[in-house]
Design an enzyme around this catalytic site. Sequence first.
Site, mmCIF file in Angstrom:
data_model
loop_
_atom_site.group_PDB
_atom_site.id
_atom_site.type_symbol
_atom_site.label_atom_id
_atom_site.label_comp_id
_atom_site.label_asym_id
_atom_site.label_seq_id
_atom_site.Cartn_x
_atom_site.Cartn_y
_atom_site.Cartn_z
ATOM 1 N N TYR A 34 0.854 -1.185 0.000
ATOM 2 C CA TYR A 34 0.000 0.000 0.000
ATOM 3 C C TYR A 34 0.890 1.234 0.000
ATOM 4 O O TYR A 34 1.682 1.452 0.924
ATOM 5 C CB TYR A 34 -0.903 0.016 1.231
ATOM 6 C CG TYR A 34 -2.181 -0.777 1.085
ATOM 7 C CD1 TYR A 34 -3.413 -0.140 1.021
ATOM 8 C CD2 TYR A 34 -2.155 -2.161 0.988
ATOM 9 C CE1 TYR A 34 -4.598 -0.865 0.882
ATOM 10 C CE2 TYR A 34 -3.325 -2.893 0.848
ATOM 11 C CZ TYR A 34 -4.540 -2.235 0.798
ATOM 12 O OH TYR A 34 -5.700 -2.961 0.659
ATOM 13 N N HIS A 41 -17.081 -4.032 -1.992
ATOM 14 C CA HIS A 41 -15.649 -4.347 -1.971
ATOM 15 C C HIS A 41 -15.326 -5.432 -0.949
ATOM 16 O O HIS A 41 -15.669 -5.339 0.232
ATOM 17 C CB HIS A 41 -14.837 -3.095 -1.638
ATOM 18 C CG HIS A 41 -13.355 -3.332 -1.619
ATOM 19 N ND1 HIS A 41 -12.639 -3.620 -2.753
ATOM 20 C CD2 HIS A 41 -12.456 -3.331 -0.604
ATOM 21 C CE1 HIS A 41 -11.358 -3.779 -2.445
ATOM 22 N NE2 HIS A 41 -11.233 -3.614 -1.141
#
Length: 645
Positions: free
Chosen positions: A212, A400
């Site tokens: 990330y 999601h």
Amino acid sequence: MQKDLQCFCFVLASIVVAVYGAPNATEPYDHHSELDMHGQMKLYWNVNGSYITLELHGNTTGWIGMGFSPNGAMIGADMFVGWVSSGTAYITDRHGVGNTFPPKDTEQNVELLSGFECDGWTVVKFKRQLAGCESGSDFTITGDTIKVIYAYGNTDPTGSDIVGSNYHFTNRGAKSLIFLNNGGATTQTITNALNYDMLNIQFPLPQIKTFYSCKVFQLPRLTKKHHIIKFEALVQKGHELNVHHIIVYGCTRNITSVQRIGESVQCYSANMPLDFYSCNSVVVGWAIGGGPFTLPDHVGIPLGEPDSPTHVLMEVHYDNPNLVAGLIDNSGIRMSYTDQLRQYDGDIMQVGHNVSPTSQIIPPNTPSYLQYGECTSGCLAQAMNDSSLSEIKIIGGMLHSHLLGRKLRLRHIYGNGTEGPFLLNDDNYDFNYQEMRVFTKEKRINSGDSMQMVCDYDSSDRSNFTVGGLSTRKEMCIAYVVYYPKTALKLCETQPVVQSILNYFNLTNVGRTGWSWPWTRLSDFIDNFTHKTVLDIINSMHWNQTTGSMLSSAVQYMERKVTCRVNGSSHPKVGANAPALNVAQAYVAPVATCAVPNTGFPVSKTKEPCPGSGSGSGSGSGSPSIKGFMFTTLAFVLLSLMAAA
């Protein structure tokens, strides 16, 4: 002179390529998609009530075909194959029985509207009902993600129908699409809009499976209010499978680490400046497979107001499953905004299960494990009350989860405990295709209502517990909801209280062995009787569908820890805990039925003329056209100039 001639030749070559392209669609379509990476198969569609019109373009003068498949394979697929031969266009309704020749359906539940060949392309336009009319052969088109399979042959059938020898060889593939409530592919004309690009510039992708990246940007200094009206991902070509999602968060506090602005750091690590953690209010977002998202004409997300963020953090989830070395990425997201204000201020709210490695647990070897996370009525009502609102209207959203997600649903629970129609639902969730959906009809949420996110996971191939987390091997269960009018509410989630989970496993004497960053994990807790970690203990238990369902049912009704975040902080008037949501009456979705008549329509027609040709007197090798004539002329001029150069 020679150099100028070469430049001219290059420009002329570009014109030739542009001119000699695929035929245009025969009518304006709300949606379209290139089914393959090389643009050899294109699909256009419109939905009209209970019918869908489909127009398939294939770069061949042979047959072309497509199908709706439950999993991307031929078996069980509802298929359509068409071609143009000897002046006649044809369409056939078929079904897949395996990796072999698909037989014709007993009923032909399809109507041919037109067909033609032009400049080496075959075009077939047809319509059918959304409902599957023939049991066992036809597929009902819903708002779920649907695997579209496609194929084409190099020649037309020699007889009246395709046969096994009309094989497609490698001219085939599959792509996930959303046919209903899909606003990602529509094109809306936007005038006088400004663009702001947020990019990772020359970012070296680490040689790890999941990473990330977080990067803070200073937004343009605006002297008056503007509206964000569109956002789209700018994914570097060739990195489509490496960039999983991009979320832009507004920063609710001043960024004091000014020297770190514009620097890509690892998210939620010791290297991330503490003030970056104040960037936690979703502004815009995109996930793999999604297209541009344009807000409706009457809604915009505000910028340039006193409470608008001056800085944002762009979070990019990178995947590198094959541990490829040397990847350099320049991907990001584009935000379009304007000072031509819309009628309403809108916003994006994150709802569902709080991402947690301690309370978000999924047992192994369980084909269907249900997990629940709520946006509580108390949190929603307080946020509406703060903005003097009695209701909000949802215009779209995106579901999601990660690799285990199979079915995702956002439920709407009225204040009296009765469930209304689903806000978002996908019974065929595809991790690699996550599109922002736009509703054809806005959905009203009243003060006192609540929302519940339900994720159905398949952990059959896992041998240990999967927990909540950022990596694709860990899980999430959330929805991003686009709504108006805007409130201060950004995050509305719950998670079961950890102590309740420990009690379920009869772990009543547990101590902490350490602290993990950035979240506490089950491996940080140790049972003082056995001196084993909690994670080791539950992993050693026997898990299957029966024991997994028992755990799911128990967790569903455990006390909840509430996350109700406004302006970067927990809402002071909303309690930290809440009882589990009790749904008094569940919603039962209606079953689609076919209108009569559903068969007997024309499946062959005299072929249409190639657009621009005037006569349409071509053969199966493709009709000539003005475009083809222009191509020949330009190609002749180009070759002559190149010879002279």
